[in-house]
Write a protein that holds these residues in place. Structure first.
Motif, PDB file in Angstrom:
ATOM      1  N   LYS A 117       1.041  -1.383  -0.040  1.00  0.00           N
ATOM      2  CA  LYS A 117       0.110   0.088  -0.032  1.00  0.00           C
ATOM      3  C   LYS A 117       0.961   1.346  -0.019  1.00  0.00           C
ATOM      4  O   LYS A 117       0.475   2.049  -0.805  1.00  0.00           O
ATOM      5  CB  LYS A 117      -0.873   0.025   1.146  1.00  0.00           C
ATOM      6  N   GLU A 118       1.974   1.507   0.898  1.00  0.00           N
ATOM      7  CA  GLU A 118       2.578   2.368   1.109  1.00  0.00           C
ATOM      8  C   GLU A 118       3.295   2.846  -0.486  1.00  0.00           C
ATOM      9  O   GLU A 118       3.224   3.996  -0.805  1.00  0.00           O
ATOM     10  CB  GLU A 118       3.678   2.354   2.122  1.00  0.00           C
ATOM     11  N   MET A 119       3.877   1.883  -1.071  1.00  0.00           N
ATOM     12  CA  MET A 119       4.662   2.253  -2.357  1.00  0.00           C
ATOM     13  C   MET A 119       3.620   2.561  -3.418  1.00  0.00           C
ATOM     14  O   MET A 119       3.769   3.470  -4.034  1.00  0.00           O
ATOM     15  CB  MET A 119       5.404   0.777  -2.604  1.00  0.00           C
ATOM     16  N   VAL A 121       0.475   3.864  -2.975  1.00  0.00           N
ATOM     17  CA  VAL A 121       0.073   5.399  -2.901  1.00  0.00           C
ATOM     18  C   VAL A 121       1.114   6.223  -3.226  1.00  0.00           C
ATOM     19  O   VAL A 121       0.753   7.350  -3.770  1.00  0.00           O
ATOM     20  CB  VAL A 121      -0.254   5.460  -1.202  1.00  0.00           C
ATOM     21  N   ASP A 122       2.231   6.232  -2.725  1.00  0.00           N
ATOM     22  CA  ASP A 122       3.340   7.093  -3.252  1.00  0.00           C
ATOM     23  C   ASP A 122       3.450   7.196  -4.630  1.00  0.00           C
ATOM     24  O   ASP A 122       3.514   8.357  -5.555  1.00  0.00           O
ATOM     25  CB  ASP A 122       4.688   6.580  -2.793  1.00  0.00           C
ATOM     26  N   GLN A 123       3.204   6.056  -5.470  1.00  0.00           N
ATOM     27  CA  GLN A 123       3.138   6.214  -7.112  1.00  0.00           C
ATOM     28  C   GLN A 123       2.248   6.733  -7.595  1.00  0.00           C
ATOM     29  O   GLN A 123       1.946   7.391  -8.825  1.00  0.00           O
ATOM     30  CB  GLN A 123       3.570   4.663  -7.518  1.00  0.00           C
ATOM     31  N   GLY A 125      -0.980   7.695  -5.789  1.00  0.00           N
ATOM     32  CA  GLY A 125      -1.927   8.492  -4.956  1.00  0.00           C
ATOM     33  C   GLY A 125      -3.179   7.424  -4.280  1.00  0.00           C
ATOM     34  O   GLY A 125      -3.219   6.513  -4.648  1.00  0.00           O
ATOM     35  N   GLU A 126      -3.856   8.191  -3.500  1.00  0.00           N
ATOM     36  CA  GLU A 126      -4.737   7.603  -2.716  1.00  0.00           C
ATOM     37  C   GLU A 126      -5.848   7.080  -3.583  1.00  0.00           C
ATOM     38  O   GLU A 126      -6.363   5.782  -3.552  1.00  0.00           O
ATOM     39  CB  GLU A 126      -5.259   8.265  -1.703  1.00  0.00           C
ATOM     40  N   TYR A 129      -4.466   4.177  -5.760  1.00  0.00           N
ATOM     41  CA  TYR A 129      -4.589   3.032  -4.878  1.00  0.00           C
ATOM     42  C   TYR A 129      -5.827   2.278  -4.881  1.00  0.00           C
ATOM     43  O   TYR A 129      -6.067   1.141  -5.066  1.00  0.00           O
ATOM     44  CB  TYR A 129      -3.897   3.227  -3.847  1.00  0.00           C
TER      45      TYR A 129
END
Length: 174
Positions: A117-119, A121-123, A125-126, A129
């Motif tokens: 999820k973190e990666m 979301v960084d790529q 956006g929410e 994702y």
């Protein structure tokens, strides 16, 4: 039937026999055949080996040898036949036999998406994702289509290489 069609059809059927045997072995071992058969480590070499033999048989039985376009055509036909048969096997597993293999596959994909999820979301956006997470809950037909597309990509990448290395030179005409 032309040798140009017969050779890839025969070897795609042989490859599918191996896939069916693998399905039964995995079911016997209480593993999910959809997950394991979709693995590139299994399907890639299987497709490549039978693609090679399909082109080799044509080259060895055709008196004029093998031209690149013939090898390429055989490879594309083999990939098409294999992908159609493979998709039918997957469809039968999900629809006719009504197994839970596709549900387990969806759970696995969703777990991988949540774990990253973190990666993601960084790529993405929410919002991206969340959309990607929804795609992990796709239908059986979409999963089969995705796996079929993967097979086509493998065939398109391997076919030119095998055709290039298996081709024979033009016979000299006097």
């Amino acid at each position: 039937m032309s040798l140009l069609v017969k050779s890839p059809l025969r070897f795609s059927l042989l490859a599918i026999i191996f896939v069916v045997l693998m399905f039964f072995i995995l079911i016997f071992l209480e593993k999910n055949p959809v997950i394991y058969s979709s693995n590139i480590i299994f399907i890639g070499p299987l497709m490549s080996i039978f693609l090679f033999f399909s082109i080799k048989v044509f080259r060895d039985t055709n008196p004029d040898g093998l031209r690149f376009w013939q090898g390429f055509s055989i490879g594309l036909l083999y990939t098409l036949f294999f992908t159609v048969f493979y998709s039918v096997i997957l469809w039968m597993d999900g629809s006719v036999f009504e197994t839970s293999h596709f549900d387990e596959y969806r759970e696995m994909i969703t777990e991988k998406i949540v774990a990253g999820k973190e990666m993601l979301v960084d790529q993405m956006g929410e919002d991206g994702y969340q959309e990607y997470l929804k795609s992990g809950e796709s239908s059986n037909a979409r999963i089969i289509g995705s796996l079929a597309f993967n097979n086509i990509i493998i065939g398109i990448l391997v076919t030119p290489l095998v055709s290039l290395f298996m081709r024979t030179s033009e016979p000299k005409r006097l």
